[in-house]
Design a protein around this motif. Structure first.
Motif: not given
Length: 328
Positions: A27, A29-31, A34, A55, A94, A98-100, A324
């Motif tokens: 991983v 970055e996360t938005w 997460s 995830s 997500l 959310g974004t991974l 994150s």
């Protein structure tokens, strides 16, 4: 690096030794929401076996299918992004849009994994540097407060015990706390100058010191990744440690005792060169109120409070431009 990620590397190393093809996923970055933070690891074998997580589960299923149907053949790492749109976020489970952003790398030479496992077992903190162009991995010493970084060409991740815990007293409660703390990847030191206690200490992986508590605190040069817990019930020992620990940068300082004993302890501490703000940092009675009675239950309550304070401290370390977050 938490114990889950260390297990991922151990499994990946064993699979490669058995001749399997393995992709390692990190991983970056996360938005949004997460479940796993930047730096978390997942290993996928060519037959779909998997260890670790990035995830809540749906992304892992897709990664497994990617490895099975279209494995990386270039031998180079590649970026993978999930949840760019709301529709994709919903598809992969997500929450909150959310974004991974993940790094997927085929494992070739695994000498670095064996070295990393060996050195972090000896309590070293290391940076793993991955060159996107060549796929080459190098290891170098790192500081506990370093964060994962990626500039588009080089990925730098931090591995090893980033958090330390000093326990004053080698009694029964300390045994449970030290054992549990190690499972959360704390580098644990137990200090007890009383030979009748330290002579019977047998918890593996823990550094045992017979120094006086105040000397031990000073010797460790406590930083913002350090916790101190005084558990002897002996004011002569506990207070010695607290006098120095409360002046340090330790993110957590606690002491066992009832409310009445804690009030008396604060009165004693006020007689020395501590400010009201420093005395106010003391967690006491130590631990969360969960109705604990037995030593294992008390250890759980103490560790739960330390983790709560630690995670709040870790969130403050993340630069403001990073977004994150973790699911509670």
């Amino acid at each position: 690096m938490d114990s889950v990620d260390l297990d991922v590397l151990r499994s990946a190393l064993e699979w490669r030794r058995q001749g399997h093809r393995v992709d390692l996923v990190t991983v970056i970055e996360t938005w949004g929401s997460s479940p796993r933070p930047p730096g978390a690891l997942l290993a996928v074998r060519e037959d779909g076996q998997v260890v670790g997580s990035v995830s809540g589960g749906c992304v892992e299923d897709d990664l497994i299918e990617r490895v099975r149907k279209a494995p990386l053949t270039s031998g180079k790492p590649a970026l993978t992004v999930y949840g760019v749109t709301k529709e994709e976020a919903a598809r992969f489970g997500l929450p909150c849009g959310g974004t991974l952003r993940l790094m997927q790398e085929p494992l070739g030479d695994t000498a670095w994994i064996a070295e990393l496992i060996a050195r972090t077992t000896e309590h070293e903190v290391l940076a793993r540097v991955l060159d996107m162009e060549t796929g080459r991995v190098t290891l170098s010493p790192a500081a506990r407060d370093e964060q994962i970084s990626f500039d588009g060409k080089v990925l730098r991740t931090i591995h090893g015990p980033r958090w330390r815990m000093l326990i004053i007293g080698a009694g029964q409660l300390s045994r449970y706390l030290a054992t549990m703390a190690q499972t959360l990847d704390f580098n644990v030191t137990v200090c007890d100058p009383r030979e009748e206690y330290s002579a019977n200490w047998d918890v593996s992986g823990v550094t045992l010191s017979s120094a006086m508590p105040d000397d031990q605190v000073l010797a460790m040069q406590l930083d913002a990744h350090s916790a101190v817990v005084a558990l002897t019930h002996d004011p002569k020992l506990d207070d010695m440690a607290l006098l120095e620990a409360l002046k340090s940068n330790a993110f957590y300082v606690g002491a066992l005792g009832s409310r009445a004993n804690t009030a008396k302890r604060k009165e004693r501490l006020a007689l020395f060169d501590l400010t009201p703000e420093e005395i106010g940092r003391l967690h006491g009675p130590v631990g969360l109120r969960i109705g604990s009675r037995t030593p294992p239950e008390i250890a759980i309550s103490i560790l739960a409070e330390i983790v709560a304070v630690k995670n709040a401290a870790a969130e403050r370390e993340v630069p403001s431009e990073a977004s994150s977050c973790a699911v509670a």
